[in-house]
Design a protein around this motif. Structure first.
Motif, short mmCIF file in Angstrom:
data_model
loop_
_atom_site.label_atom_id
_atom_site.label_comp_id
_atom_site.label_asym_id
_atom_site.label_seq_id
_atom_site.Cartn_x
_atom_site.Cartn_y
_atom_site.Cartn_z
N VAL A 45 -9.38 -2.58 -6.69
CA VAL A 45 -10.38 -3.30 -5.91
C VAL A 45 -10.96 -4.45 -6.72
N LEU A 46 -11.30 -4.14 -7.96
CA LEU A 46 -11.95 -5.14 -8.82
C LEU A 46 -11.02 -6.33 -9.07
N LEU A 47 -9.77 -6.04 -9.44
CA LEU A 47 -8.83 -7.11 -9.76
C LEU A 47 -8.53 -7.96 -8.53
N GLU A 63 -7.90 3.30 -8.23
CA GLU A 63 -8.19 2.48 -7.05
C GLU A 63 -9.27 1.44 -7.32
N LEU A 64 -10.25 1.83 -8.14
CA LEU A 64 -11.36 0.91 -8.36
C LEU A 64 -10.91 -0.29 -9.18
N ASP A 65 -9.99 -0.07 -10.12
CA ASP A 65 -9.42 -1.20 -10.85
C ASP A 65 -8.72 -2.15 -9.89
N ARG A 119 0.62 -3.69 -13.33
CA ARG A 119 -0.18 -2.80 -14.17
C ARG A 119 -1.02 -1.84 -13.36
N LEU A 120 -1.16 -2.15 -12.06
CA LEU A 120 -2.05 -1.34 -11.23
C LEU A 120 -1.33 -0.21 -10.52
N LEU A 137 0.82 -1.20 0.00
CA LEU A 137 0.00 0.00 0.00
C LEU A 137 0.86 1.26 0.00
#
Lengths: 321, 290
Positions: B100-102, B96-98, B90-91, B33
């Motif tokens: 969370v989703l991944l 942030e939402l990507d 890649r993140l 983080l």
């Protein structure tokens, strides 16, 4: 695509376009085409409303929440407790649930919205977790872990009883969703909605422009909490049952996944993501009950890799090209 | 008086053992983080697979505890390194939402994989014979394995902190957390640094999961069930901080044990309230990273 007249393009943003009728036509068609699945359909419609509330907080407000179930569950318990104590008329129950959840949203928003980033995410989670523990322990009122069971829900408009096949529940949920959607659509296209987007993109600049950032976020958070509460009440009234898991982490997390799947901050993301996820869950868990999570997980990973912005994001990109 | 003392000792003892496990698992989360800016909701899955590796290698392959533990850490760290190269990198610094989703996608996949491979029941964990039973210190008896957890946990924490303070890698890592662009400008290969730290963090999580399999039972629900605890340790301690999460783990571990001891029915409510209060008081954590 740059419009010839940018002012006219902005002024036309809120105008209805014909594809916006599609979800409603599909919902009415589903009523006649799948009479055996109306109970699931009613849950999908209620969840779309729940998804809209997340879209308002997260998609438009930029407030990262993993605790929206706090409001969903508050609404569900409010409607459930009213129905269990002889006040089973569905419409007043729905309004009371919305108000109770909104009140909780305003109260917790005062604390949660002072934070940002990870601390904010954790704070939303903690609010929901505290309510879940409370519902679990206060078994004299809520029935504890067994759930609230002796609900007696009245007739919709005093005429239509909630039946076994979910016909009433489906149409009732559809009507409530439609009304709430009209409100939400007007809200996000209003100057208030545009200022929310401004704060999401750059809060410091909006403050410099004189926009009351905290107050507007609090209002958005409160409204979204009320919507989540109404959605929880729809669930409770159509299933006649409320359990502490309506306040749980899964309830907050799954809806986020559904909305992101559809596309966030686009108003229609919930109409795509929620039915897709819930129908897939229903079908795949019939075929392969234990492992459907694997496929949905793989789908999410591939989506982030190849289709950022959800299905609506992908569609917008294809249209541009 | 005697009773109060004895309660305090057992709360301290069990709380400390629990805190060690929490810290070993969570420290990697804090680094991802703080360093890469990735909210890795799948972090618990690394701990879970560490736990599965230990219990399964002992039960099925007949490996001794130590060998199984080391094998588990190496396997999970290698897996973490691969995932970092293929997906996580890649993140970095992205939406942030990507993230969370991944990472939720990875959680779902790991749940199903664990269920497919090992069934839905909790794994049975037997400490090695040398660490079974109880030991007696000053007339009180303590479970040997928990005492071992406290001691080995303390040793690992000391080793980790010393390593990060004294080695070149530690200096590079701290530099990159404090100011990634400047670190890159002075010639630190941040891409490689991220990969190594990610693997290290996953390995530590696996170690915590394996060592702590008695306290946090290993089952397919693990990555979701304890995620909130790991996130709490990091948020309260301070994301990106190495020492902050240790303080938070001690606080959380001991207070959870105490609440469960005195008020088993409503303990979790007060813990959540305490966490919320701490977050409001110190939004960037008890020991904020610079």
């Amino acid at each position: 695509m740059i419009a010839a007249d940018p002012v006219a393009a902005l002024a036309a943003r809120h105008r209805w376009r014909w594809p916006e009728a599609l979800p409603w036509l599909a919902a009415v068609a589903a009523f006649f085409l799948f009479p055996g699945y109306l109970a699931l359909g009613a849950q999908i419609l209620a969840s779309i409303l729940y998804g809209l509330s997340i879209d308002l907080v997260l998609g438009y407000g930029g407030i990262v929440t993993l605790g929206q179930a706090a409001f969903f569950g508050t609404g569900a318990y409010t409607a459930g407790l009213l129905a269990a104590h002889g006040m089973g008329a569905p419409e007043p129950g729905l309004i009371a649930a919305g108000l109770a959840a909104a009140a909780l949203g305003a109260l917790s928003g005062l604390a949660v919205l002072r934070l940002s980033g990870l601390a904010q995410l954790m704070a939303t989670l903690m609010v929901a977790a505290m309510l879940q523990s409370a519902a679990d322990k206060a078994s004299a009122i809520t029935g504890g872990a067994d759930g609230l069971q002796n609900m007696a829900v009245g007739k919709v408009l005093g005429l239509f009883a909630f039946g076994l096949y979910g016909r009433t529940a489906y149409l009732y949920a559809l009507a409530v969703l439609f009304l709430c959607f009209l409100g939400m659509r007007a809200l996000v296209h209003s100057p208030f909605g545009r200022s929310l987007v401004g704060m999401r993109e750059n809060a410091a600049r909006m403050t410099a422009l004189g926009a009351p950032v905290f107050a507007r976020r609090l209002i958005a958070y409160t409204i979204a909490a009320g919507m989540a509460g109404i959605s929880g009440a729809l669930y409770a009234q159509s299933t006649g049952f409320v359990a502490p898991d309506s306040l749980g982490f899964d309830r907050s997390g799954n809806i986020l996944v559904m909305l992101l799947l559809g596309g966030i901050g686009r108003l229609y993301g919930a109409f795509i993501g929620v039915p897709l996820f819930m129908v897939a869950q229903d079908r795949l868990s019939d075929l392969d009950p234990a492992y459907w999570y694997f496929w949905i997980g793989l789908g999410l990973v591939l989506m982030v890799r190849f289709a950022r912005g959800g299905i609506l994001g992908l569609a917008a990109r294809i249209r541009r090209e | 008086m005697h009773q109060a003392l004895s309660a305090a000792i057992s709360i301290g003892f069990f709380g400390l053992a629990y805190a060690m496990v929490l810290y070993l698992i969570s420290v990697g989360l804090s680094v991802t983080l703080g360093l890469m800016g990735v909210v890795n909701l799948a972090h618990g899955a690394f701990a879970m697979f560490g736990g599965y590796a230990v219990t399964e290698l002992m039960a099925r392959a007949g490996l001794p505890f130590w060998a199984a533990l080391i094998a588990g850490v190496v396997l999970v760290a290698a897996g973490g390194a691969v995932l970092e190269r293929v997906l996580y990198r890649r993140l970095y610094g992205g939406d942030e939402l990507d993230q969370v989703l991944l990472t939720i996608g990875l959680v779902f996949m790991s749940l199903a994989a664990a269920r497919f491979g090992f069934g839905t029941l909790d794994q049975v964990f037997h400490p090695p014979p040398a660490l079974a039973g109880t030991i007696t210190i000053a007339g009180r008896s303590f479970p040997t394995y928990r005492s071992f957890l406290i001691l080995s946990g303390a040793a690992l924490v000391a080793l980790l902190w010393l390593g990060l303070d004294r080695t070149r890698f530690g200096a590079m890592l701290r530099a990159a957390v404090d100011n990634p662009r400047m670190a890159e400008a002075v010639g630190i290969d941040t891409g490689r640094l991220f990969a190594v730290s990610f693997a290290l963090g996953s390995g530590l999580a696996a170690l915590g999961g394996g060592l702590g399999a008695e306290i946090l039972p290993i089952s397919p629900a693990y990555p979701v069930q304890y995620l909130v605890d790991f996130l709490t340790v990091v948020a309260v301690g301070g994301a990106g901080s190495i020492r902050g999460p240790f303080l938070a783990a001690l606080l959380l571990g001991i207070s959870q044990t105490a609440f469960l001891y005195f008020w088993p029915a409503s303990g979790s409510f007060f813990i959540d309230a305490l966490t919320l209060g701490l977050l409001m008081w110190r939004p960037r954590g008890l020991v904020p990273a610079a």
